[in-house]
Design an enzyme around this catalytic site. Structure first.
Site, PDB file in Angstrom:
ATOM      1  N   ASP A  25       0.880  -1.164   0.000  1.00 56.75           N
ATOM      2  CA  ASP A  25       0.000   0.000   0.000  1.00 56.75           C
ATOM      3  C   ASP A  25       0.920   1.217   0.000  1.00 56.75           C
ATOM      4  O   ASP A  25       1.521   1.549   1.021  1.00 56.75           O
ATOM      5  CB  ASP A  25      -0.895  -0.044   1.251  1.00 56.75           C
ATOM      6  N   LYS A  82       3.021  11.263  -3.346  1.00 52.55           N
ATOM      7  CA  LYS A  82       1.988  10.568  -4.137  1.00 52.55           C
ATOM      8  C   LYS A  82       1.123  11.567  -4.913  1.00 52.55           C
ATOM      9  O   LYS A  82       0.652  11.274  -5.999  1.00 52.55           O
ATOM     10  CB  LYS A  82       1.121   9.742  -3.193  1.00 52.55           C
ATOM     11  N   GLU A 179      -7.163   0.656  -4.412  1.00 56.15           N
ATOM     12  CA  GLU A 179      -7.138   0.541  -2.951  1.00 56.15           C
ATOM     13  C   GLU A 179      -8.443  -0.018  -2.370  1.00 56.15           C
ATOM     14  O   GLU A 179      -8.399  -0.964  -1.585  1.00 56.15           O
ATOM     15  CB  GLU A 179      -6.800   1.896  -2.330  1.00 56.15           C
ATOM     16  N   ASP A 201     -13.800   4.449   2.341  1.00 61.25           N
ATOM     17  CA  ASP A 201     -12.390   4.676   2.694  1.00 61.25           C
ATOM     18  C   ASP A 201     -12.134   6.153   2.952  1.00 61.25           C
ATOM     19  O   ASP A 201     -12.080   6.959   2.021  1.00 61.25           O
ATOM     20  CB  ASP A 201     -11.486   4.156   1.553  1.00 61.25           C
TER      21      ASP A 201
HETATM   22  N1  LIG Z   1      -7.819   6.803  16.485  1.00 60.88           N
HETATM   23  C1  LIG Z   1      -8.111   7.670  15.536  1.00 60.88           C
HETATM   24  N2  LIG Z   1      -9.211   8.458  15.618  1.00 60.88           N
HETATM   25  C2  LIG Z   1      -9.504   9.344  14.651  1.00 60.88           C
HETATM   26  N3  LIG Z   1      -8.773   9.518  13.525  1.00 60.88           N
HETATM   27  C3  LIG Z   1      -7.676   8.759  13.388  1.00 60.88           C
HETATM   28  C4  LIG Z   1      -7.285   7.789  14.363  1.00 60.88           C
HETATM   29  N4  LIG Z   1      -6.152   7.186  13.918  1.00 60.88           N
HETATM   30  C5  LIG Z   1      -5.836   7.745  12.734  1.00 60.88           C
HETATM   31  N5  LIG Z   1      -6.747   8.699  12.405  1.00 60.88           N
HETATM   32  C6  LIG Z   1      -6.753   9.566  11.242  1.00 60.88           C
HETATM   33  O1  LIG Z   1      -6.653   8.803  10.056  1.00 60.88           O
HETATM   34  C7  LIG Z   1      -6.034   9.611   9.040  1.00 60.88           C
HETATM   35  C8  LIG Z   1      -4.969   8.803   8.328  1.00 60.88           C
HETATM   36  O2  LIG Z   1      -5.553   7.679   7.763  1.00 60.88           O
HETATM   37  P1  LIG Z   1      -4.763   6.707   6.770  1.00 60.88           P
HETATM   38  O3  LIG Z   1      -3.468   6.299   7.393  1.00 60.88           O
HETATM   39  O4  LIG Z   1      -5.722   5.660   6.384  1.00 60.88           O
HETATM   40  O5  LIG Z   1      -4.505   7.740   5.600  1.00 60.88           O
HETATM   41  P2  LIG Z   1      -3.693   7.540   4.238  1.00 60.88           P
HETATM   42  O6  LIG Z   1      -4.097   6.246   3.633  1.00 60.88           O
HETATM   43  O7  LIG Z   1      -2.248   7.745   4.452  1.00 60.88           O
HETATM   44  O8  LIG Z   1      -4.262   8.755   3.420  1.00 60.88           O
HETATM   45  P3  LIG Z   1      -4.978   8.774   2.031  1.00 60.88           P
HETATM   46  O9  LIG Z   1      -5.929   7.592   1.984  1.00 60.88           O
HETATM   47  O10 LIG Z   1      -5.688  10.081   2.000  1.00 60.88           O
HETATM   48  O11 LIG Z   1      -3.890   8.638   1.031  1.00 60.88           O
HETATM   49  C9  LIG Z   1      -5.473  10.829   9.726  1.00 60.88           C
HETATM   50  O12 LIG Z   1      -6.323  11.942   9.486  1.00 60.88           O
HETATM   51  C10 LIG Z   1      -5.516  10.437  11.205  1.00 60.88           C
HETATM   52  O13 LIG Z   1      -5.663  11.559  12.061  1.00 60.88           O
HETATM   53 MG   LIG Z   2      -5.509   5.332   2.209  1.00 59.13          MG
END
Ligand SMILES: Nc1ncnc2c1ncn2[C@@H]1O[C@H](COP(=O)(O)OP(=O)(O)OP(=O)(O)O)[C@@H](O)[C@H]1O
Ligand SMILES: [Mg+2]
Lengths: 620, 107
Positions: A25, A82, A179, A201
């Site tokens: 990922d 990205k 994804e 998502d």
């Molecule tokens: N326990 C939690 N409660 C609320 N929000 C959370 C928690 N843990 C993570 N997040 C939120 O999840 C988000 C990140 O999610 P994720 O890692 O899935 O994103 P990403 O896949 O890197 O981003 P994108 O999909 O936009 O490319 C952030 O905004 C973070 O603050």
């Molecule tokens: Mg993501």
């Protein structure tokens, strides 16, 4: 299952080697690698036990390159690369908000680093390389390749850039996988369920919704929708705005904004467990903030963001021709779906509890690992499923008059090949320019241009006689090849579409929105274009008839026809309404009726001249 | 529990031993490797070792080492014909998942 034979002692044939294959990922903020071990997918942690690798790279002046956690803490590190993949400089949304040293220029955008100019592909290759290294350390074995996930709305250029990055990192790409589709794999197959599923998502900066149908081992994506500018970061931003209001502080400096955003994010994440969160910090300006945010307040101030995601859900359901209660299961993906009010809103919308058993940060990588395992040939007996994806925007070619003719409609399942026959518009036309476009609108000008190429060597024929078959093929990775072939001569031209820059997700979303909003305008524009085309064809036919048989006309008749021709030419050039063009066309058509009849008689006489009546085949 | 063979398997084992001209039975075992973690092994037996357990079924002798027995207990060895192929098949109640090639499994 293979059948065994009895072997000689100590000579038992070594069982085939497991062919390791990775699921990666490659995220905007975090990246992960997973692998199927002992029949189940699992994420591979680094030495410190972290599964998530921050998607951050820092090129040091001394030649070292730091990746992940050790780069994340430092200034001048490259993050969120990205967003730049497969994009031109001018293509990048909110360029000013990206804290990167971007170079203006043609082709894919480039970055200034302490080690010279780098492309986003090279930076991504570093992240992929770090994950591959982690896999090597953990598996102690070479792997055959990887399935790498991309957002559902990634266009051709962005997908190609992702593949190039993998190649640069020395990773063989088994498949690019959307994804949300990967997430569905992680869930749907674990449960061997049948039915229709929605994948919701909500990540850090993007929202994606996919609707998938599972039936008898066939896994099909039937619709996707999303918003590339909506994610957990927006929830942080709402808290930040609330802090500004409540604390009544002066406009903060950039360092304080960053500090406040971090505090906002921490408060948001705390509210996932707790009823209230305290936000206390001192700014560079010396001002102190000490606030308590309750869940109720937080939920209330972010309800509009939630409503926006539900609007996308409704749009996807509409595309799939389904109602909310047709959905048999809902899968939550992305860290932001941990927020209780997000879960509640999704549960209420669909009237059922979403699936949350798997870690929402990991599901995408886990599903990718499963797909990779199968593509590497480690197929389990019960895993003979096939995975189908969809194309996010229609593909088509430009027709005379600037009309876009769709060849592959949006949401067609991949891989797909569709062909359509076209013909020449003018007598003796020997070349044809093929303009490939992507989008939902009726007019080429409103769609996105993907590529142009020429088919040459068409034998001269009268207009409409050539048969040009244009085949669009989109492979399982979503990459497009276009082939054009003149059927009678076999003359062929084909291209792999590799545009020099990509469409942004927002553009796609905007284009989709615009296609709905402009449906009526488009119909009118199409009608006008068709009317003009018809008029032009009549003008061309009249001109060639006058050149050939002008002697059949009296001076008066000729003047009248010339006058109608001029009026029609003027209407085509200037009239904005279809009716005016039609009237002018009809006027010319009726003015030339008598002339056409005389030409017909003449050509019949010519055909009969010199022939004996006996040679004519008369109907008996 | 024990290890058993079907009639068809016993018949085929007898034939194979006769053709080979020597041997006291067959050995079933597991090896750790393969796609699902473990792989089956099937060999002729000339001598048994200390750690071996010997079972008799339909007149043939089946030898299993102690370590493998943990994973194979209750297994039935069958001989089947599938299309143009014929060969042995393990019906192992301990196996939770099995790879497509049938050579390996996990418990
Ligand atoms: N326990 C939690 N409660 C609320 N929000 C959370 C928690 N843990 C993570 N997040 C939120 O999840 C988000 C990140 O999610 P994720 O890692 O899935 O994103 P990403 O896949 O890197 O981003 P994108 O999909 O936009 O490319 C952030 O905004 C973070 O603050
Ligand atoms: Mg993501």
């Amino acid at each position: 299952m293979a059948l065994l034979q009895i072997a000689e002692p100590q000579d038992a044939a070594a069982p085939h080697q497991h062919r390791w294959a990775l699921g990666i990922d490659l995220g905007t903020t975090h990246s992960l690698v997973a692998v199927v071990r002992n029949g189940a997918p699992e994420c591979l942690p680094d030495e410190d036990g972290h599964c998530l690798l921050p998607s951050v790279v820092r090129y040091e002046a001394d030649g070292a390159v730091r990746i992940g956690h050790e780069a994340a803490a430092q200034r001048g590190a490259i993050a969120s690369v990205k967003r730049l993949m497969g994009r031109g400089y001018a293509d990048i949304p909110n360029r000013e908000s990206i804290a990167l040293d971007l170079l203006e220029g043609d082709g894919m955008v480039r970055l200034h680093t302490a080690q010279g100019v780098k492309t986003p592909v090279e930076v991504s290759a570093r992240i992929l390389g770090a994950l591959a290294e982690r896999a090597r350390a953990s598996l102690g074995d070479d792997f055959v390749g990887a399935v790498i996930t991309v957002p559902a709305y990634f266009d051709d250029a962005q997908r190609q850039a992702t593949k190039d990055a993998a190649r640069l990192a020395g990773i063989h790409v088994l498949r690019l996988l959307n994804e949300p589709t990967a997430a569905a794999l992680a869930y749907g197959l674990d449960r061997a369920a049948e039915g229709v599923f929605a994948i919701y998502d909500l990540g850090g900066g993007t929202f994606d919704l996919s609707i998938l149908r599972l039936s008898r081992g066939l896994f099909e994506v039937i619709a996707t929708h999303g918003d590339s500018a909506l994610g957990g970061d927006d929830f942080d931003h709402r808290i930040y705005c609330w802090m500004l209001e409540q604390a009544r502080i002066a406009p903060p400096c950039p360092a304080d904004i960053a500090r406040m955003m971090r505090a906002a994010r921490a408060a948001k994440e705390a509210l996932t467990q707790d009823e209230r969160a305290r936000i206390a910090l001192t700014l560079d300006s010396g001002e102190a903030i000490d606030l308590t945010l309750t869940r109720d307040t937080f939920f209330a101030m972010t309800s509009l963001l939630l409503e926006k995601t539900l609007a996308s859900v409704r749009a996807a359901l509409r595309d799939a021709n389904l109602a909310a209660n047709d959905i048999d299961g809902v899968v939550l993906v992305g860290g932001a779906t941990r927020m209780p009010h997000v879960r509640r809103a999704v549960a209420e919308f669909f009237g059922k509890e979403p699936l949350v058993d798997l870690n929402p940060d990991q599901v995408v990588a886990l599903g990718a690992a499963r797909q990779a395992n199968i593509l590497a040939g480690n197929r389990d007996a019960h895993e003979d499923w096939l995975l189908l994806d969809v194309i996010p925007l229609s593909l088509g070619v430009e027709m005379l008059g600037g009309l876009a003719e769709k060849i592959i409609p949006r949401n067609a399942t991949l891989p797909v090949a569709r062909a359509q026959e076209f013909t020449t518009a003018r007598d003796g036309q020997t070349a044809m320019s093929i303009h490939v476009v992507q989008g939902e609108r009726e007019m080429v000008a409103d769609c996105r241009s993907l590529a142009r190429f020429e088919l040459r060597g068409i034998p001269p024929m009268v207009a409409g006689a050539a048969r040009i078959r244009v085949t669009f093929q989109v492979d399982a990775d979503g990459l497009l090849t276009v082939r054009a072939r003149e059927e009678s001569t076999g003359v062929e031209a084909n291209i792999s579409v590799q545009p020099s820059y990509g469409l942004t997700d927002t553009e796609i979303a905007d284009m989709l929105r615009a296609s709905l909003a402009h449906a009526a305008d488009d119909r009118d524009a199409r009608a006008l274009a068709e009317a003009r085309l018809e008029g032009e064809q009549l003008l061309a036919a009249t001109a060639s008839a006058m050149a050939a048989d002008g002697d059949l006309l009296s001076a008066d008749e000729r003047a009248a026809i010339d006058q109608h021709c001029a009026a029609l030419t003027d209407a085509i050039a200037h009239a904005q309404d279809t009716v005016a063009v039609y009237h002018a066309t009809e006027a010319l058509a009726s003015a030339t009726e008598a002339f056409a009849a005389r030409r017909m008689n003449r050509s019949i006489r010519r055909a009969l001249a010199g022939k004996n009546i006996d040679e004519l085949e008369l109907p008996k | 529990m024990a290890i058993t063979v079907t009639e068809a398997a016993a018949r085929h084992i007898e034939k194979s031993l006769a053709r080979r001209g020597k041997g006291i039975g067959i050995r079933l075992g597991v090896q750790t490797s393969g796609c699902s973690g473990m792989a089956y092994k099937l060999e002729f037996v000339d001598v048994t070792g200390e750690d071996d357990q010997v079972f008799e079924c339909h007149g043939v002798r089946i030898v299993v080492d102690g370590k493998s027995l943990v994973y194979l207990d209750g297994t039935e060895l069958d001989f089947v014909r599938e299309g143009l192929n014929e060969g042995f098949k393990f019906n192992n109640p301990n196996a939770k998942s099995q790879c497509g090639c049938g050579e390996s499994f996990s418990v």
